[in-house]
Design a protein around this motif. Structure first.
Motif, mmCIF file in Angstrom:
data_model
loop_
_atom_site.group_PDB
_atom_site.id
_atom_site.type_symbol
_atom_site.label_atom_id
_atom_site.label_comp_id
_atom_site.label_asym_id
_atom_site.label_seq_id
_atom_site.Cartn_x
_atom_site.Cartn_y
_atom_site.Cartn_z
ATOM 1 N N VAL A 10 -66.169 -3.594 30.294
ATOM 2 C CA VAL A 10 -64.735 -3.332 30.377
ATOM 3 C C VAL A 10 -64.128 -3.560 29.001
ATOM 4 O O VAL A 10 -64.198 -4.662 28.447
ATOM 5 N N VAL A 11 -63.538 -2.494 28.453
ATOM 6 C CA VAL A 11 -62.890 -2.583 27.147
ATOM 7 C C VAL A 11 -61.428 -2.929 27.362
ATOM 8 O O VAL A 11 -60.718 -2.245 28.106
ATOM 9 N N GLY A 12 -60.970 -3.992 26.745
ATOM 10 C CA GLY A 12 -59.588 -4.414 26.913
ATOM 11 C C GLY A 12 -59.336 -5.725 26.208
ATOM 12 O O GLY A 12 -60.095 -6.128 25.329
ATOM 13 N N ASP A 13 -58.308 -6.395 26.607
ATOM 14 C CA ASP A 13 -57.935 -7.672 26.018
ATOM 15 C C ASP A 13 -57.747 -8.688 27.146
ATOM 16 O O ASP A 13 -56.726 -8.652 27.831
ATOM 17 N N PRO A 14 -58.719 -9.561 27.416
ATOM 18 C CA PRO A 14 -59.906 -9.843 26.607
ATOM 19 C C PRO A 14 -61.120 -8.964 26.922
ATOM 20 O O PRO A 14 -62.098 -8.979 26.188
ATOM 21 N N GLY A 15 -61.093 -8.220 28.033
ATOM 22 C CA GLY A 15 -62.249 -7.418 28.403
ATOM 23 C C GLY A 15 -63.399 -8.285 28.889
ATOM 24 O O GLY A 15 -63.251 -9.481 29.128
ATOM 25 N N GLY A 16 -64.561 -7.660 29.037
ATOM 26 C CA GLY A 16 -65.734 -8.399 29.482
ATOM 27 C C GLY A 16 -66.761 -7.472 30.086
ATOM 28 O O GLY A 16 -66.736 -6.257 29.857
ATOM 29 N N GLU A 17 -67.685 -8.030 30.875
ATOM 30 C CA GLU A 17 -68.717 -7.205 31.494
ATOM 31 C C GLU A 17 -69.147 -7.776 32.829
ATOM 32 O O GLU A 17 -69.152 -8.987 33.050
ATOM 33 N N PHE A 18 -69.496 -6.856 33.737
ATOM 34 C CA PHE A 18 -70.039 -7.195 35.045
ATOM 35 C C PHE A 18 -71.515 -6.800 35.041
ATOM 36 O O PHE A 18 -71.838 -5.632 34.839
ATOM 37 N N ARG A 19 -72.390 -7.751 35.280
ATOM 38 C CA ARG A 19 -73.822 -7.474 35.362
ATOM 39 C C ARG A 19 -74.175 -7.218 36.829
ATOM 40 O O ARG A 19 -73.927 -8.064 37.686
ATOM 41 N N VAL A 20 -74.750 -6.064 37.091
ATOM 42 C CA VAL A 20 -75.030 -5.636 38.461
ATOM 43 C C VAL A 20 -76.523 -5.386 38.622
ATOM 44 O O VAL A 20 -77.142 -4.702 37.807
ATOM 45 N N ARG A 21 -77.100 -5.989 39.674
ATOM 46 C CA ARG A 21 -78.502 -5.739 40.017
ATOM 47 C C ARG A 21 -78.576 -5.287 41.468
ATOM 48 O O ARG A 21 -78.130 -6.000 42.364
ATOM 49 N N SER A 22 -79.116 -4.102 41.660
ATOM 50 C CA SER A 22 -79.304 -3.552 43.010
ATOM 51 C C SER A 22 -78.004 -3.592 43.813
ATOM 52 O O SER A 22 -77.999 -3.945 45.007
ATOM 53 N N GLY A 23 -76.906 -3.271 43.151
ATOM 54 C CA GLY A 23 -75.621 -3.184 43.824
ATOM 55 C C GLY A 23 -74.884 -4.493 43.978
ATOM 56 O O GLY A 23 -73.754 -4.515 44.476
ATOM 57 N N GLN A 24 -75.471 -5.614 43.555
ATOM 58 C CA GLN A 24 -74.851 -6.928 43.659
ATOM 59 C C GLN A 24 -74.441 -7.421 42.272
ATOM 60 O O GLN A 24 -75.171 -7.230 41.296
ATOM 61 N N ILE A 25 -73.279 -8.067 42.180
ATOM 62 C CA ILE A 25 -72.825 -8.630 40.910
ATOM 63 C C ILE A 25 -73.497 -9.982 40.717
ATOM 64 O O ILE A 25 -73.339 -10.895 41.537
ATOM 65 N N VAL A 26 -74.261 -10.116 39.634
ATOM 66 C CA VAL A 26 -75.020 -11.346 39.390
ATOM 67 C C VAL A 26 -74.410 -12.194 38.281
ATOM 68 O O VAL A 26 -74.772 -13.363 38.131
ATOM 69 N N ALA A 27 -73.492 -11.631 37.487
ATOM 70 C CA ALA A 27 -72.836 -12.403 36.430
ATOM 71 C C ALA A 27 -71.625 -11.632 35.927
ATOM 72 O O ALA A 27 -71.595 -10.399 35.965
ATOM 73 N N VAL A 28 -70.620 -12.369 35.484
ATOM 74 C CA VAL A 28 -69.440 -11.779 34.852
ATOM 75 C C VAL A 28 -69.165 -12.591 33.594
ATOM 76 O O VAL A 28 -69.061 -13.823 33.645
ATOM 77 N N HIS A 29 -69.062 -11.912 32.472
ATOM 78 C CA HIS A 29 -68.804 -12.583 31.203
ATOM 79 C C HIS A 29 -67.527 -12.027 30.587
ATOM 80 O O HIS A 29 -67.286 -10.818 30.602
ATOM 81 N N SER A 30 -66.718 -12.904 30.033
ATOM 82 C CA SER A 30 -65.489 -12.489 29.359
ATOM 83 C C SER A 30 -65.129 -13.507 28.296
ATOM 84 O O SER A 30 -65.296 -14.724 28.494
ATOM 85 N N ALA A 31 -64.617 -13.006 27.171
ATOM 86 C CA ALA A 31 -64.131 -13.900 26.125
ATOM 87 C C ALA A 31 -62.864 -14.618 26.560
ATOM 88 O O ALA A 31 -62.403 -15.541 25.889
ATOM 89 N N GLY A 32 -62.304 -14.222 27.692
ATOM 90 C CA GLY A 32 -61.067 -14.818 28.165
ATOM 91 C C GLY A 32 -61.238 -16.034 29.041
ATOM 92 O O GLY A 32 -60.249 -16.663 29.431
ATOM 93 N N ALA A 33 -62.481 -16.405 29.372
ATOM 94 C CA ALA A 33 -62.707 -17.550 30.267
ATOM 95 C C ALA A 33 -63.979 -18.274 29.853
ATOM 96 O O ALA A 33 -64.955 -17.646 29.425
ATOM 97 N N PRO A 34 -64.000 -19.603 29.978
ATOM 98 C CA PRO A 34 -65.222 -20.359 29.679
ATOM 99 C C PRO A 34 -66.381 -19.888 30.547
ATOM 100 O O PRO A 34 -66.212 -19.612 31.740
ATOM 101 N N GLY A 35 -67.566 -19.796 29.938
ATOM 102 C CA GLY A 35 -68.756 -19.417 30.681
ATOM 103 C C GLY A 35 -69.482 -20.637 31.224
ATOM 104 O O GLY A 35 -68.978 -21.764 31.188
#
Length: 265
Positions: free
Chosen positions: A41-66
């Protein structure tokens, strides 16, 4: 009817189904057919959704602590794999909230890399989107962006900071300097963005904090009101710098639209 099926109707996600945010929703819900990849996802802060076999396994964003930032919180000690999974889930849900609470321009799919150490067993996109919607709705009355709005102590806030017992609120108040946002404080305290934003919204409602205008100069503000409200006197604003866009309810919007609005001020 499955959990995912209940949220495929756009009317059930009114805060999320807006262009271009609806593109992210559409892509995530469409991934339930078994897709594997990374939705960036391009934006401010944006981020990414990691998907395996249709399930979300991780979400990363510079806008929130990991996960690693959350585990670095002083006093936290892992008791086993179950707690690690819980922290990983917390980071994923918080990352989705951070992305949705910011501005979204576009999104696209990329190949997923292997060996990521911080992934959950997998959650349904419909459930994660519904939880994100719930969090946005809960915080919308505060009319405050966790990313862009800076925070300032009021006179009441300074008194509380100096006199109240230690606790989560005191931790937040101690980090407020007129320049930091909820996001900044969340990273400093190694706490989730949503948890910090919820507490900040309460402190704002109780007049311990305020959101100054965008052109606020912390060093030049020495005047305090004498009307008993405990609110600081704000500096004079420049023409066109009211900051009204920063005080509207949380809502995703395109970067292009936001930049155009800023250019007109």
């Amino acid at each position: 009817m499955t959990t995912t099926d209940r949220f495929t109707d756009a009317r059930r996600l009114p805060l999320l189904v807006r262009t271009p945010t609806q593109n992210v929703v559409r892509e995530l819900l469409g991934a339930t057919d078994g897709r594997t990849g990374v939705l960036r996802v391009v934006g401010d802060p944006g981020g990414e959704f990691r998907v395996r076999s249709g399930q979300i396994v991780a979400v990363h964003s510079a806008g929130a602590p990991g996960v690693f930032e959350l585990l670095a919180r002083p006093g936290r000690a892992l008791t086993g794999d179950a707690e690690l999974r819980a922290v990983t889930m917390m980071a994923a849900v918080d990352g989705a909230f951070a992305i949705a609470a910011g501005s979204i321009d576009t999104c696209f799919w990329a190949e997923i890399s292997n060996g990521a150490p911080t992934e959950v067993a997998g959650v349904e996109p419909g459930w994660l989107l519904a939880e994100t919607e719930r969090r946005l709705r809960a915080l919308s009355p505060a009319k405050m962006s966790p990313h862009r709005n800076r925070l300032l102590l009021t006179e009441l806030g300074e008194t509380r900071l100096a006199t109240a017992a230690a606790g989560p609120r005191q931790e937040i108040l101690r980090q407020v300097d007129g320049q930091r946002s909820c996001r900044d404080i969340a990273f400093l305290l190694c706490r989730s963005l949503y948890a910090v934003t919820v507490e900040v919204s309460r402190l704002l409602a109780e007049n311990f904090l305020l959101v100054p205008p965008p052109d606020f100069d912390r060093a030049g503000d020495d005047a305090l009101p004498r009307d008993g409200t405990g609110m600081r006197a704000l500096p004079r604003r420049r023409r066109g710098a009211s900051g009204i866009n920063d005080l509207l309810p949380l809502r995703p919007s395109s970067i292009r639209t936001r930049r155009k609005s800023e250019g007109m001020q």
